[in-house]
Design a protein around this motif. Sequence first.
Motif, PDB file in Angstrom:
ATOM      1  N   LEU A  68       0.811  -1.224   0.000  1.00 63.48           N
ATOM      2  CA  LEU A  68       0.000   0.000   0.000  1.00 63.48           C
ATOM      3  C   LEU A  68       0.846   1.276   0.000  1.00 63.48           C
ATOM      4  CD1 LEU A  68      -2.884   0.898  -0.118  1.00 63.48           C
ATOM      5  CD2 LEU A  68      -2.925   0.957   2.368  1.00 63.48           C
ATOM      6  N   LEU A  72       0.884   4.353  -2.872  1.00 63.05           N
ATOM      7  CA  LEU A  72       0.669   5.770  -2.558  1.00 63.05           C
ATOM      8  C   LEU A  72       1.876   6.606  -2.976  1.00 63.05           C
ATOM      9  CD1 LEU A  72      -1.050   5.479   0.926  1.00 63.05           C
ATOM     10  CD2 LEU A  72      -2.078   5.602  -1.327  1.00 63.05           C
ATOM     11  N   THR A  75       2.223   7.313  -6.934  1.00 63.24           N
ATOM     12  CA  THR A  75       1.509   8.482  -7.468  1.00 63.24           C
ATOM     13  C   THR A  75       2.109   9.761  -6.919  1.00 63.24           C
ATOM     14  OG1 THR A  75      -0.108   8.131  -5.750  1.00 63.24           O
ATOM     15  CG2 THR A  75      -0.672   7.355  -7.936  1.00 63.24           C
TER      16      THR A  75
ATOM     17  N   SER B 717      -3.103  -3.819   4.364  1.00 60.97           N
ATOM     18  CA  SER B 717      -2.431  -4.364   3.185  1.00 60.97           C
ATOM     19  C   SER B 717      -2.690  -5.850   2.995  1.00 60.97           C
ATOM     20  CB  SER B 717      -0.934  -4.143   3.303  1.00 60.97           C
ATOM     21  OG  SER B 717      -0.687  -2.833   3.694  1.00 60.97           O
ATOM     22  N   HIS B 720      -5.247  -6.383   0.520  1.00 57.27           N
ATOM     23  CA  HIS B 720      -4.804  -6.167  -0.857  1.00 57.27           C
ATOM     24  C   HIS B 720      -4.022  -7.366  -1.369  1.00 57.27           C
ATOM     25  CE1 HIS B 720      -5.129  -1.710   0.281  1.00 57.27           C
ATOM     26  NE2 HIS B 720      -6.162  -2.027  -0.467  1.00 57.27           N
ATOM     27  N   ILE B 737      -3.508  -2.133  -6.895  1.00 56.01           N
ATOM     28  CA  ILE B 737      -4.010  -1.099  -5.979  1.00 56.01           C
ATOM     29  C   ILE B 737      -4.259   0.193  -6.766  1.00 56.01           C
ATOM     30  CG2 ILE B 737      -3.411   0.388  -4.036  1.00 56.01           C
ATOM     31  CD1 ILE B 737      -1.903  -1.936  -2.817  1.00 56.01           C
ATOM     32  N   PHE B 741      -8.106  -1.238  -6.659  1.00 54.37           N
ATOM     33  CA  PHE B 741      -8.570  -0.980  -5.286  1.00 54.37           C
ATOM     34  C   PHE B 741      -8.724   0.521  -5.024  1.00 54.37           C
ATOM     35  CE2 PHE B 741      -6.198  -5.067  -4.310  1.00 54.37           C
ATOM     36  CZ  PHE B 741      -7.351  -5.821  -4.301  1.00 54.37           C
ATOM     37  N   ARG B 742      -7.722   1.258  -5.435  1.00 51.41           N
ATOM     38  CA  ARG B 742      -7.764   2.703  -5.186  1.00 51.41           C
ATOM     39  C   ARG B 742      -7.801   3.460  -6.510  1.00 51.41           C
ATOM     40  NH1 ARG B 742      -7.398   3.709  -0.039  1.00 51.41           N
ATOM     41  NH2 ARG B 742      -7.148   5.907  -0.457  1.00 51.41           N
ATOM     42  N   ASP B 745      -8.656   7.179  -6.471  1.00 52.15           N
ATOM     43  CA  ASP B 745      -7.533   8.061  -6.126  1.00 52.15           C
ATOM     44  C   ASP B 745      -6.710   8.361  -7.364  1.00 52.15           C
ATOM     45  OD1 ASP B 745      -8.251   7.957  -3.570  1.00 52.15           O
ATOM     46  OD2 ASP B 745      -6.414   7.057  -2.787  1.00 52.15           O
ATOM     47  N   THR B 746      -6.365   7.275  -8.066  1.00 57.73           N
ATOM     48  CA  THR B 746      -5.519   7.435  -9.239  1.00 57.73           C
ATOM     49  C   THR B 746      -6.198   8.331 -10.263  1.00 57.73           C
ATOM     50  OG1 THR B 746      -4.830   5.192  -8.805  1.00 57.73           O
ATOM     51  CG2 THR B 746      -4.171   6.139 -10.898  1.00 57.73           C
ATOM     52  N   GLU B 749      -5.687  11.677  -9.333  1.00 59.76           N
ATOM     53  CA  GLU B 749      -4.301  12.105  -9.482  1.00 59.76           C
ATOM     54  C   GLU B 749      -3.943  12.433 -10.927  1.00 59.76           C
ATOM     55  OE1 GLU B 749      -2.650  10.156  -5.455  1.00 59.76           O
ATOM     56  OE2 GLU B 749      -3.002   8.918  -7.203  1.00 59.76           O
TER      57      GLU B 749
END
Lengths: 118, 954
Positions: A68, A72, A75, B717, B720, B737, B741-742, B745-746, B749
Amino acid sequence: MELLVASAIGILTAAGLYLVLRLRTFPVILGVSLLTYAVNVFLFASGRLTVGAPPILQKGVETYTDPLPQALVLTAIVISFGMTAVVVMISLGAYLGSDDDSVDDPLLPEKDGGRDVT
Amino acid sequence: MSLFLIVALPFLGALLPGLMNSAGRAACAGVTFMVSLMAFIGLLTNLPAVMAGEVVQAGVDWMPALGMNFTLMLDGLGFFFALLILGIGLLIITYGRFYLSREDNMGEFFTYLLLFQGAMVGIVLSDNILLLLIFWELTSLSSFLLIGYWKHLPEGRQGARMALTITGMGGLAMIAGMLILGQIVGSYDLSVILQNRDVIQESPLYLPALLLILAGCFTKSAQFPFHFWLPHAMAAPTPVSAYLHSATMVKAGIFLMARMWPVLSGTPEWFVIVTTAGLVTMVIGAVIALFKHDLKALLAFSTVSHLGLITMLLGTGTAFGAMAAVFHILNHATFKAALFMSAGIVDHEAHTRDIRRLGGLRTLMPVTFVIVTIAALSMAGIPLLNGFLSKEMMLEEAYHTVLFGSHWLVPGLAVLGSLFSAAYSFRLIAHTFLGPVRDDYPAKPHDPGAGMWMPPAILTVLVVVIGLAPFLAEPFVKMVTASVLGDPADVPKAYFKIWHGLVPALYMSIAATVGGLILLSLFRPALKLWDTAPRPEAKTIFEAVIAAAVSAARTFSHGLHNGAFTRYAAIFAVTVVAAGAHAWSTGVTGPATRSMQPAESVPIAGWLMLVAATVALVFQHRNRLLALILIGIAGLMVSVGFVFFSAPDLAMTQITVEVVTIILLLLALNFLPNRTPVESSVLRRTRDAAVGIVGGLGTMALSYHYLMRDAVATPISEFHLANSYKGGGGTNVVNVILVDFRGFDTYGEIIVLGIAALLIYALTETLLSGPVRARLLNRRPDQPLAGDMHPMMMVVLTRVIMPVVVMVGFYIFLRGHNEPGGGFIAGLIVSIGVVMQYMASGFSWTSARLRYPYHGVIGAGVLIAGLTGIGSWFFAKPFLTSDFTYVRIPPFNEFELATAALFDLGVFLAVVGAVMLSLESFSRLARRAHVKDSEHPMDIDPSRDDPQPAGGEA
């Protein structure tokens, strides 16, 4: 090894802070870049340090490092490029417009920025 | 109609007036009217249920974890207020259509009006107090826009600002109060809170909550000592004054007191605070109103006074008081809105609303005269009109109220207030309409068209009908009172009638009316007395307070923020370290749970290089080119570190980003000075070094501390790792991820990245279109240029390598789901390939071969990613749900097809577009006027201006 990483983060932060406090835009940008490294490594290290266990699933392998923080930070690295580019552009525009690359612009009493209340 | 729709209609409808603006004023007003009418009819469809005592509810969960839900309820009280808001709203819209002149932007006006209407309906229908607070703030904001609608008038702007400041501060206090209330009860739902009277009143937090909530109510409803904003808000167009400042918004505070009545009232604190505030407001407002010469100011202060009256009734805490309050809200809304609209008519036709310049309008404006006379007499409390009925009830209630141990205080002041109220009502009629016709009106007054006098006339009819036949209003008022009280059994049995016999209230009423007439006959000497009496001017005080606050804030912020970036960077760093030190010294830390891993020679070597590069950078940063090389080493070592600590994806990203960053900085250095001069003193450098070292030691201590301990809570985690392959179909967990999963967010971004690139593009455009352009074009490079603009070796190499780079990028992209790689990294690799073309073959050559503009590439990337996300909606899945399958096309091995790959394609395109747009923008700055861009390799630059080495000519 933990000490190495922690001290690297500390040194990057210290150097970054020192450069950010300089009076010209270019060293400030370098300082921000160093702080970016420091922050990214710091975040990455929050998954703790694991050697030789990349989070690529393989049959028969049970131990993986924490994926994880990596996602993060990935990005964050790309975004920090965008932010650096914007800051560089702003400082460039300021320099080209005023022929001065100082970061400080102390307010003088007569050019007080506050607007009148009425 | 669903409650959701009733609340949503005005908000949705607010989009229409602006759109209809060009279709003409009638269309604009018409569409606004239709929107309100639909909501109004929707409300009426709920009338039978409400009259039957039911509470209509509707709700969806919004943020249940915070106790915040979008729940609405409609009971008698809510219905009553919604009826006033929507019903009077319809009249105001009609009136406003004819009131606004051709110069006014009608679309803007009605948009604000509908926003306000929606917010108001939201307040009265909210079941959740957090939701109610949102609507509450929205009314403050929309009323700010409405008061300041005439932006060219300084009074409008000042009044709007004052109203926003006062009601906004009250709103903040109320948020705190409501949160306390929610904490006491454990729920933010009104329906739950209203059941917990004992819990709330026994809580030690009852008083703070009460004070804070009342602060919100008193500011909104202009109660003393916050009453002064309302008269200044009269700078608004008259439809706004009639709507917001008589009938609706100022009653929001009253509404909330009524809403909270079952749980907050009945205590000595409530009684003393609310009754006193109401009583004082009522008397002060009435006294000031009498001596105001501006029609709207007179009405504004009379509104303040009447709001005080209602507040006082609610303060008594008796069921009869509550019923009288409800009845007076209804009556006041009818006669006061009619009076405001009539004042607007006078202003509109006579071009002044100064009473001293008016008089004798009775024969010139007979229709307006009739309307004003009826409404004003009702306001004075004359029998056979509705104001008389509720005023009698108020006096009756006052007669029985004992405040501060005195039987005379409340009745006495109530009569005094009524006396002044009667006096200013009579003055309004007498000094405006009676007397001789004058010949010096600013304009020739005459009655307006029906569109303007009809709305107040309709309200006046209500005034008379309720006044003559109070039994018509009785069931409705009692139903509303029942929902205020929370129990139908508590509603007083008293009947509404005109003649109650020779009761004390009648004598008080007669005394007030006669006294009012006498006072009016003594108006001139009274005015002289009033003018000589010193009294504080609220506006001056308010502005002095604001100026003091601004100057204090300025002193404080300029002390910290004096324009010197270095100063606040230092303050920030020191503050963060201090906060960390505080947390460290007060917090609890457990023992180390991890053991230190032994360091081998390779990491030590890497560490040494990183440290050496960083330290050298600090000492050599004045030589900017060298500094770039050194920071490159540091970045390289960071990526090596990522490889070493099992993060191949990060390493690849870091190293590619490093390349583009260095190119970017080189481009920038092209324009910036090559050296940083020595400016700061040794002392200052020592200070900065100290800040840096303290910050560095802090982060080092923190990271070392947590590296030696396991996480306190189990990291998510594990989820994941366990679901990456099963749920996401990929073995590279980091990539899964990112794209799965995220993914949201991406998605955000890549949008940020795209915006950053567009920002750089926009800044470049600004630079190139401004005075800087000439300087850039005529710039003389400070370093000798290479004669060979496009070195043959480099051109050949980059062109040959380009397909390979694209292939590698493609490969990295494809394997990203299962092996290190993915859209981000592939995007960066391809960008580097393209940048190399720019570097080797020049700007024009590369741009000429560019098929798609980079903006489009960014847009395509974001669109593809977004559409992939939306695609899952068609399969009834949430945004960005991914799916995958395995296919086999001979002669290839089985491979995977995943929607996540499509999303990753969007990421890829956005990254390529963003990186390239940034770098391209920078290089556009470098083009010079007199140098022709050449496309050919081995091209010798004829403009080369550095001195030729001696004997170089052959």
